[in-house]
Scaffold this motif. Structure first.
Motif, PDB file in Angstrom:
ATOM      1  N   ILE A   1       9.097  23.574 -16.245  1.00 23.54           N
ATOM      2  CA  ILE A   1       9.300  25.011 -16.124  1.00 23.54           C
ATOM      3  C   ILE A   1      10.682  25.400 -16.789  1.00 23.54           C
ATOM      4  CG2 ILE A   1       9.435  26.528 -14.069  1.00 23.54           C
ATOM      5  CD1 ILE A   1       8.033  24.548 -12.298  1.00 23.54           C
ATOM      6  N   ASP A   2      10.641  26.501 -17.420  1.00 21.81           N
ATOM      7  CA  ASP A   2      11.753  27.179 -18.081  1.00 21.81           C
ATOM      8  C   ASP A   2      12.533  28.294 -17.153  1.00 21.81           C
ATOM      9  OD1 ASP A   2      11.840  25.446 -20.053  1.00 21.81           O
ATOM     10  OD2 ASP A   2      10.926  26.939 -21.424  1.00 21.81           O
ATOM     11  N   VAL A   3      11.568  28.841 -16.109  1.00 19.66           N
ATOM     12  CA  VAL A   3      12.026  29.866 -15.205  1.00 19.66           C
ATOM     13  C   VAL A   3      11.324  29.429 -13.862  1.00 19.66           C
ATOM     14  CG1 VAL A   3      10.293  31.717 -16.244  1.00 19.66           C
ATOM     15  CG2 VAL A   3      12.261  32.129 -14.841  1.00 19.66           C
TER      16      VAL A   3
ATOM     17  N   PHE B   1       9.988  36.362 -20.113  1.00 22.99           N
ATOM     18  CA  PHE B   1       9.107  36.310 -21.531  1.00 22.99           C
ATOM     19  C   PHE B   1       9.614  37.261 -22.380  1.00 22.99           C
ATOM     20  CE2 PHE B   1       6.045  33.710 -19.048  1.00 22.99           C
ATOM     21  CZ  PHE B   1       5.770  32.528 -19.456  1.00 22.99           C
ATOM     22  N   ASP B   2      10.348  38.352 -22.179  1.00 26.17           N
ATOM     23  CA  ASP B   2      10.610  39.417 -22.981  1.00 26.17           C
ATOM     24  C   ASP B   2      11.668  38.835 -23.999  1.00 26.17           C
ATOM     25  OD1 ASP B   2       9.075  41.005 -21.815  1.00 26.17           O
ATOM     26  OD2 ASP B   2      10.826  42.107 -20.554  1.00 26.17           O
TER      27      ASP B   2
ATOM     28  N   LEU C   1       2.165  30.684  -7.611  1.00 28.14           N
ATOM     29  CA  LEU C   1       3.069  30.852  -9.038  1.00 28.14           C
ATOM     30  C   LEU C   1       4.332  29.897  -8.857  1.00 28.14           C
ATOM     31  CD1 LEU C   1       3.305  31.981 -11.961  1.00 28.14           C
ATOM     32  CD2 LEU C   1       4.593  33.820 -10.777  1.00 28.14           C
ATOM     33  N   ILE C   2       4.550  29.076  -9.673  1.00 25.83           N
ATOM     34  CA  ILE C   2       5.805  28.283  -9.688  1.00 25.83           C
ATOM     35  C   ILE C   2       7.117  28.616 -10.656  1.00 25.83           C
ATOM     36  CG2 ILE C   2       6.653  25.801  -9.817  1.00 25.83           C
ATOM     37  CD1 ILE C   2       4.668  26.274  -7.363  1.00 25.83           C
ATOM     38  N   GLY C   3       6.393  29.255 -11.776  1.00 24.67           N
ATOM     39  CA  GLY C   3       7.199  29.763 -12.890  1.00 24.67           C
ATOM     40  C   GLY C   3       6.635  29.655 -14.300  1.00 24.67           C
ATOM     41  N   GLY C   4       7.463  29.749 -15.218  1.00 18.08           N
ATOM     42  CA  GLY C   4       6.778  30.159 -16.648  1.00 18.08           C
ATOM     43  C   GLY C   4       7.551  29.030 -17.698  1.00 18.08           C
ATOM     44  N   ARG C   5       6.867  29.136 -18.609  1.00 19.29           N
ATOM     45  CA  ARG C   5       7.472  28.161 -19.715  1.00 19.29           C
ATOM     46  C   ARG C   5       6.884  28.637 -21.069  1.00 19.29           C
ATOM     47  NH1 ARG C   5       4.501  23.966 -18.655  1.00 19.29           N
ATOM     48  NH2 ARG C   5       3.529  24.006 -20.584  1.00 19.29           N
TER      49      ARG C   5
ATOM     50  N   LEU D   1       1.981  29.643 -17.874  1.00 19.54           N
ATOM     51  CA  LEU D   1       2.174  29.829 -16.505  1.00 19.54           C
ATOM     52  C   LEU D   1       1.774  28.797 -15.609  1.00 19.54           C
ATOM     53  CD1 LEU D   1       0.792  33.570 -15.845  1.00 19.54           C
ATOM     54  CD2 LEU D   1       3.244  33.029 -16.474  1.00 19.54           C
ATOM     55  N   ILE D   2       2.824  28.340 -14.634  1.00 17.64           N
ATOM     56  CA  ILE D   2       2.544  27.051 -13.948  1.00 17.64           C
ATOM     57  C   ILE D   2       2.278  27.604 -12.392  1.00 17.64           C
ATOM     58  CG2 ILE D   2       3.377  24.911 -13.025  1.00 17.64           C
ATOM     59  CD1 ILE D   2       5.236  26.697 -15.645  1.00 17.64           C
ATOM     60  N   TYR D   3       0.827  27.206 -12.193  1.00 24.64           N
ATOM     61  CA  TYR D   3       0.443  27.249 -10.705  1.00 24.64           C
ATOM     62  C   TYR D   3       0.354  26.062  -9.845  1.00 24.64           C
ATOM     63  CZ  TYR D   3      -0.504  32.187 -12.040  1.00 24.64           C
ATOM     64  OH  TYR D   3      -0.469  33.618 -12.293  1.00 24.64           O
ATOM     65  N   GLU D   4       0.379  26.061  -8.606  1.00 27.26           N
ATOM     66  CA  GLU D   4       0.376  24.732  -7.864  1.00 27.26           C
ATOM     67  C   GLU D   4      -0.867  24.973  -6.674  1.00 27.26           C
ATOM     68  OE1 GLU D   4       3.748  21.532  -7.326  1.00 27.26           O
ATOM     69  OE2 GLU D   4       3.364  22.815  -5.313  1.00 27.26           O
ATOM     70  N   ARG D   5      -1.632  24.047  -6.501  1.00 28.24           N
ATOM     71  CA  ARG D   5      -2.739  24.002  -5.441  1.00 28.24           C
ATOM     72  C   ARG D   5      -2.803  22.861  -5.010  1.00 28.24           C
ATOM     73  NH1 ARG D   5      -6.684  27.587  -3.313  1.00 28.24           N
ATOM     74  NH2 ARG D   5      -8.854  26.551  -2.828  1.00 28.24           N
TER      75      ARG D   5
END
Ligand SMILES: [Zn+2]
Length: 247
Positions: free
Chosen positions: A133-135, A147-148, A167-171, A183-187
């Motif tokens: 994850i970057d953010v 992402f902008d 939602l965990i974050g983005g990359r 986009l990173i989600y977790e379940r």
């Protein structure tokens, strides 16, 4: 060295055509720049895929014998009786080789190749902790602006914690020869990567497949292509797809 400059020299670099100084410059950039690293990695995968035997056309083993015997007949003058008919199978084979070869050269990376890139993107994100994850944020209002300036499009970012997909974050990642949003989600502790980039065509229905043991779902909606991947069971991954497809 700028990314664009590096990427324009990458083919020559991979083919060993650059001088030592340029090669070293590229290597040091690849060590520092994640996007260019991805480009190089994808190029490596593509080169490997193109070398695969499956892409080689194997003519029927008796083709050569048939051509030779036809030529012999022709030379003996028997050709007057046989006429030009022997040319039909030979020309058909030649046309097949040309058409098939041209198809291989012009074909853009298909869904199958993309699916494999999606798997390697997902696996890579799991194998390099800290680079997953970057953010890091469960807040779409933090992830979306991140992402902008990094992408030439604005991916839809939403949190589905209430529906069981946090939602965990983005990359940033690199798939299908372009930078994409991940986009990173977790379940229930299962990480899910959702790769997003602008689509060329109209909306398409979701297609599910299993790639290297992972469930992968792919669809296109409102000008964006979505690829969701996880080791989560298909029914639950489809649930997330349903949420993402909601306007
Ligand atoms: Zn770079």
């Amino acid at each position: 060295m700028k990314c664009q400059e590096l990427q324009s020299q990458l083919h020559a670099y991979r083919d060993g055509e650059l001088d030592l100084t340029s090669s070293l410059e590229i290597e040091s950039h690849l060590n520092e720049c994640k996007v260019c690293f991805q480009v190089n990695d994808n190029l490596k995968t593509l080169q490997k895929a193109l070398r695969s035997d499956a892409l080689r056309f194997q003519p029927n083993p008796d083709l050569e014998a048939r051509i030779r015997s036809a030529l012999r007949r022709e030379a003996r003058g028997a050709g007057t009786r046989v006429g030009w008919r022997w040319l039909i199978p030979v020309l058909s084979a030649a046309v097949l080789v040309i058409v098939f070869g041209g198809y291989l050269l012009t074909r853009s990376p298909g869904d199958d190749l993309i699916a494999r890139e999606v798997v390697s993107g997902h696996v890579r994100s799991l194998m390099t902790p800290g680079h997953t994850i970057d953010v890091v944020s469960e807040d779409p209002h933090t992830v979306k602006p991140w992402f902008d300036g990094k992408l030439d499009f604005s991916p839809p970012v939403r949190d589905f914690t209430a529906q069981g997909f946090a939602l965990i974050g983005g990359r940033l990642d690199y798939i299908a020869n372009r930078p994409v949003a991940a986009l990173i989600y977790e379940r229930r502790k299962h990480p899910i990567n959702v790769f997003i980039w602008p689509a060329a065509g109209g909306d398409t229905k979701a297609v599910a497949q299993v790639q290297q043991g992972y469930n992968v779902i792919h669809w296109t909606k409102s000008g964006m292509t979505f690829w969701a991947i996880s080791d989560l069971n298909l029914a639950e991954l489809q649930q997330l797809e349903g949420e993402l497809e909601k306007p």
